[in-house]
Design a protein around this motif. Structure first.
Motif, mmCIF file in Angstrom:
data_model
loop_
_atom_site.group_PDB
_atom_site.id
_atom_site.type_symbol
_atom_site.label_atom_id
_atom_site.label_comp_id
_atom_site.label_asym_id
_atom_site.label_seq_id
_atom_site.Cartn_x
_atom_site.Cartn_y
_atom_site.Cartn_z
ATOM 1 N N SER A 284 30.830 52.945 55.750
ATOM 2 C CA SER A 284 29.734 52.511 54.885
ATOM 3 C C SER A 284 28.392 52.479 55.604
ATOM 4 O O SER A 284 27.332 52.436 54.963
ATOM 5 N N GLN A 285 28.412 52.499 56.936
ATOM 6 C CA GLN A 285 27.177 52.469 57.723
ATOM 7 C C GLN A 285 26.576 53.860 57.905
ATOM 8 O O GLN A 285 25.402 53.989 58.265
ATOM 9 N N ILE A 286 27.355 54.885 57.638
ATOM 10 C CA ILE A 286 26.897 56.254 57.885
ATOM 11 C C ILE A 286 25.633 56.602 57.100
ATOM 12 O O ILE A 286 24.680 57.149 57.672
ATOM 13 N N PRO A 287 25.547 56.319 55.787
ATOM 14 C CA PRO A 287 24.319 56.681 55.059
ATOM 15 C C PRO A 287 23.056 56.062 55.634
ATOM 16 O O PRO A 287 22.015 56.734 55.731
ATOM 17 N N ASP A 288 23.108 54.779 56.029
ATOM 18 C CA ASP A 288 21.917 54.135 56.581
ATOM 19 C C ASP A 288 21.486 54.788 57.894
ATOM 20 O O ASP A 288 20.295 55.019 58.123
#
Length: 298
Positions: A284-288
């Protein structure tokens, strides 16, 4: 690499249940599946796709082919792949897993000599969202966009693709290298391909414990790739003696020796961080991280 809806695709093992199912899926997605091959089944059709006994026979009917997808039994894969390579097909995707290691080594030597791109074993293939599907990728997680996704993981790939899609970061391509220790293609090979792909503005790598060459991959990104790259390594909190690429390998490790630290997820994270490459703690941290990297690039 120029994969388009016009690219011609051949399915080897098309009369196998899994082969016929995914050939139909690929065709329904818009992939130009021009022929199938299955020894002794020539003359049939599968979902309107003509079936031939031999690859050469199929190519006499279709002309040159851009990619072959292989669904045959593991002990038949070497012969099927060599048949495709000898016919001049430039890209071969091995959906089948558990291929004898010496067969894989033999195949990769042949592929290197002929400059054939091999994906797999145990690869779900390639998807260019809303354009072409080569293999067994689950299409509902992908949407067109500027992010190239290269993965060695299995279902985790879809979690990453979904996270990108929900963040409105669509994908230019999704490539699964296969989850087995000996793989036909490397991250570096696909990084080189995507580095010159005009539709790809950023790249996400999804790796896992096991395998090697992460030092070379990190160095290549740092020294050569000028597009933003974000990395996620699965299994970093898995106990050291269980950090292998699949369940059967984990069981074998418990009966023999543990995975070496040099191929552990923790070591891979360290190597990429030392090369100043962003590493996500969770999918879930990849897009940011990706948005931040793209902003810094601009």
């Amino acid at each position: 690499m120029n994969l388009t809806p016009d690219s011609k695709v051949l399915v080897q093992g098309i009369t196998q249940p899994i082969g016929s199912y995914h050939a139909s899926r690929m065709k329904a997605y818009g992939t130009n599946v021009v022929a199938g091959v299955s020894a002794g089944q020539g003359g049939r059709e599968v979902s309107g796709i003509p079936v031939f006994d031999l690859v050469d026979e199929a190519l006499r009917h279709t002309g040159s082919v851009d990619a072959a997808i292989i669904f045959v039994e593991s002990y038949q894969v070497l012969d099927a792949a060599l048949e495709a390579i000898d016919a001049g097909i430039p890209q071969v995707i091995l959906v089948t897993g558990a291929i004898p290691p010496l067969d894989v080594v033999h195949l990769l030597r042949k592929a290197q000599a002929t400059k054939t791109i091999i994906l797999g074993p145990s690869s779900s293939g390639i998807i260019v969202p809303e354009k072409i599907l080569l293999g067994t990728q689950e299409t509902e997680f992908y949407t067109p966009g500027p992010v190239g996704l290269i993965s060695r993981a299995d279902v985790l790939t879809y979690e990453v693709a979904l996270a990108l899609t929900q963040a409105k970061l669509g994908q230019s391509i999704g490539v699964n290298l296969g989850s087995e220790p000996i793989a036909g293609s490397s991250f570096r090979q696909w990084l080189q391909i995507l580095a010159t792909d005009e539709s790809t503005k950023a790249i996400v790598l999804v790796d896992q414990s096991g395998g090697g060459n992460h030092q070379a991959t990190a160095r290549y990104i740092a020294e050569v790739i000028d597009k933003p790259v974000v990395v996620y390594i699965a299994g970093r909190y898995t106990p050291m003696d269980q950090q292998l690429s699949d369940t059967s390998a984990q069981v074998a490790a418990q009966l023999s020796v543990p995975v070496t630290r040099s191929s552990s997820a923790q070591d891979k994270v360290r190597v990429f961080k030392e090369a100043k490459i962003p590493v996500a703690e969770r999918p879930s941290q990849i897009p940011d991280l990706l948005k931040k990297a793209l902003k810094n690039k601009d």
